[in-house]
Write a protein that holds these residues in place. Structure first.
Motif, short mmCIF file in Angstrom:
data_model
loop_
_atom_site.label_atom_id
_atom_site.label_comp_id
_atom_site.label_asym_id
_atom_site.label_seq_id
_atom_site.Cartn_x
_atom_site.Cartn_y
_atom_site.Cartn_z
N GLY A 19 -6.12 38.25 -70.75
CA GLY A 19 -6.90 39.31 -71.04
C GLY A 19 -5.96 40.69 -70.84
N LEU A 20 -5.03 40.43 -69.91
CA LEU A 20 -4.46 41.88 -69.58
C LEU A 20 -3.16 41.76 -70.86
N GLY A 21 -2.95 40.93 -71.41
CA GLY A 21 -1.95 40.91 -72.60
C GLY A 21 -2.52 41.17 -73.75
N PHE A 22 -3.74 41.14 -73.91
CA PHE A 22 -4.66 41.63 -75.14
C PHE A 22 -4.70 43.12 -75.12
N LEU A 23 -5.10 43.47 -73.62
CA LEU A 23 -5.28 44.98 -73.47
C LEU A 23 -4.26 45.91 -73.70
N LEU A 24 -2.99 45.30 -73.15
CA LEU A 24 -1.70 45.94 -73.26
C LEU A 24 -1.20 46.10 -74.96
N LEU A 25 -1.53 44.97 -75.42
CA LEU A 25 -1.00 45.03 -77.01
C LEU A 25 -2.19 46.11 -77.72
N VAL A 26 -3.39 46.07 -77.59
CA VAL A 26 -4.23 46.97 -78.14
C VAL A 26 -3.83 48.40 -77.73
N LEU A 27 -3.67 48.63 -76.37
CA LEU A 27 -3.28 50.16 -75.90
C LEU A 27 -1.69 50.53 -76.53
N GLY A 28 -1.04 49.60 -76.69
CA GLY A 28 0.45 49.76 -77.24
C GLY A 28 0.29 50.23 -78.58
N ALA A 29 -0.49 49.59 -79.45
CA ALA A 29 -0.58 49.75 -80.79
C ALA A 29 -1.44 51.11 -81.15
N GLY A 30 -2.51 51.23 -80.31
CA GLY A 30 -3.50 52.48 -80.29
C GLY A 30 -2.63 53.71 -79.92
N ALA A 31 -1.70 53.73 -78.73
CA ALA A 31 -1.05 54.98 -78.41
C ALA A 31 -0.03 55.45 -79.49
N ASP A 32 0.64 54.48 -80.24
CA ASP A 32 1.44 55.03 -81.26
C ASP A 32 2.65 55.65 -80.97
N CYS A 33 3.10 55.43 -79.68
CA CYS A 33 4.60 56.08 -79.65
C CYS A 33 5.49 55.17 -79.06
N TRP A 34 5.89 54.12 -80.14
CA TRP A 34 6.81 53.32 -79.96
C TRP A 34 8.26 53.80 -79.75
N ARG A 35 8.44 54.73 -80.38
CA ARG A 35 9.98 55.71 -80.03
C ARG A 35 9.73 57.08 -79.75
N TYR A 167 16.07 59.01 -81.32
CA TYR A 167 15.06 58.16 -80.58
C TYR A 167 15.43 57.36 -79.73
N GLU A 168 14.67 56.89 -78.87
CA GLU A 168 14.75 55.88 -77.69
C GLU A 168 13.39 55.37 -77.77
N LEU A 169 13.37 54.11 -77.05
CA LEU A 169 11.97 53.26 -76.97
C LEU A 169 11.03 54.15 -76.17
N GLY A 170 9.82 54.15 -76.47
CA GLY A 170 8.81 55.05 -76.06
C GLY A 170 7.82 54.17 -75.12
N TYR A 171 7.07 54.35 -74.63
CA TYR A 171 6.05 53.98 -73.47
C TYR A 171 5.17 53.03 -74.32
N SER A 172 4.68 53.25 -75.70
CA SER A 172 3.85 52.37 -76.27
C SER A 172 4.67 50.93 -76.49
N TYR A 173 5.77 51.28 -76.67
CA TYR A 173 6.84 49.82 -76.97
C TYR A 173 6.84 49.05 -75.66
#
Length: 221
Positions: A19-35, A167-173
């Motif tokens: 469940g935590l993995g699914f939540l973090l994946l959704v938040l990571g894709a939704g926050a949209d700051c991979w770089r 650019y470097e790796l962001g918090y969404s990544y």
């Protein structure tokens, strides 16, 4: 039938990781700051902060306190291969992880949706573990590919002194990478527990049959 406490604890831990993995994946894709733009220690206080994600590129103006995002006209237009593959794998990872939750609930030792059908519960639990593992591995591949590409571009731009924003790796990544690791760990834990449960009846049967085989020679008529 009494349920061992260790089995219930394993189910709860695997559910928590999945469940935590699914939540973090959704938040990571939704926050949209991979770089995010790299911090230059020789520069003055930045007037803006930039973020690049899987779906858009955003700029935060520190002076105006304004956050604006540039969204591409079409997601089907030509994009870098690493971006397209990362999008697909992240969506696939979240979908597989979410799909694993219903069969996992049905196969949990502490649920009574299927009463005492132990074999069917083990099958549902094993299927959920495989889905968790596949979803986590999809996220791991996406994170590794995107991370390696970002680091290579960062080193190249710094070494050549290319002007512009680096650019470097962001918090969404990091959220997505942590989510993929949690899903993979939950799936591996669940599969290992199911394999041990499947071998338990064989061990019990061997223990029950051992007194018969340890007796002295028997005569047959």
């Amino acid at each position: 039938m009494e349920i061992p406490g260790m089995a219930v604890a394993t189910d709860i831990l695997a559910m928590g990781l999945g469940g935590l993995g699914f939540l973090l994946l959704v938040l990571g894709a939704g926050a949209d700051c991979w770089r995010q733009d790299a911090k230059d220690p020789l520069s003055s206080v930045g007037l803006s902060a930039r973020c690049r994600g899987l779906w858009s590129e955003c700029v935060f103006d520190n002076v105006a306190d304004l956050w604006t995002c540039d969204i591409p006209i079409s997601y089907l237009s030509e994009h870098p291969a690493v971006l397209v593959v990362t999008r697909v794998l992240v969506i696939l990872s979240a979908f597989l992880t979410l799909s694993a939750i219903p069969p996992f609930i049905a196969g949990m030792k502490c649920t009574k949706l299927m009463r005492s059908r132990v074999l069917q519960k083990q099958k549902f639990s094993l299927a959920a573990g495989i889905l968790f593992l596949l979803g986590g591995l999809s996220g791991v591949v996406a994170s590794l590919w995107y991370g390696i590409d970002t680091v290579q571009k960062y080193k190249l731009e710094v070494s050549l002194g290319i002007p512009g924003v680096t650019y470097e790796l962001g918090y969404s990544y990091w959220m997505a990478a942590a989510g993929a690791a949690c899903s993979t760990s939950g799936g591996a834990l669940l599969i290992a527990a199911d394999c041990l449960d499947a071998q338990a009846p064989k061990r019990k049967q061997n223990l029950l049959c051992s007194p018969l085989t340890s007796k002295g020679p028997q005569t047959y008529l």
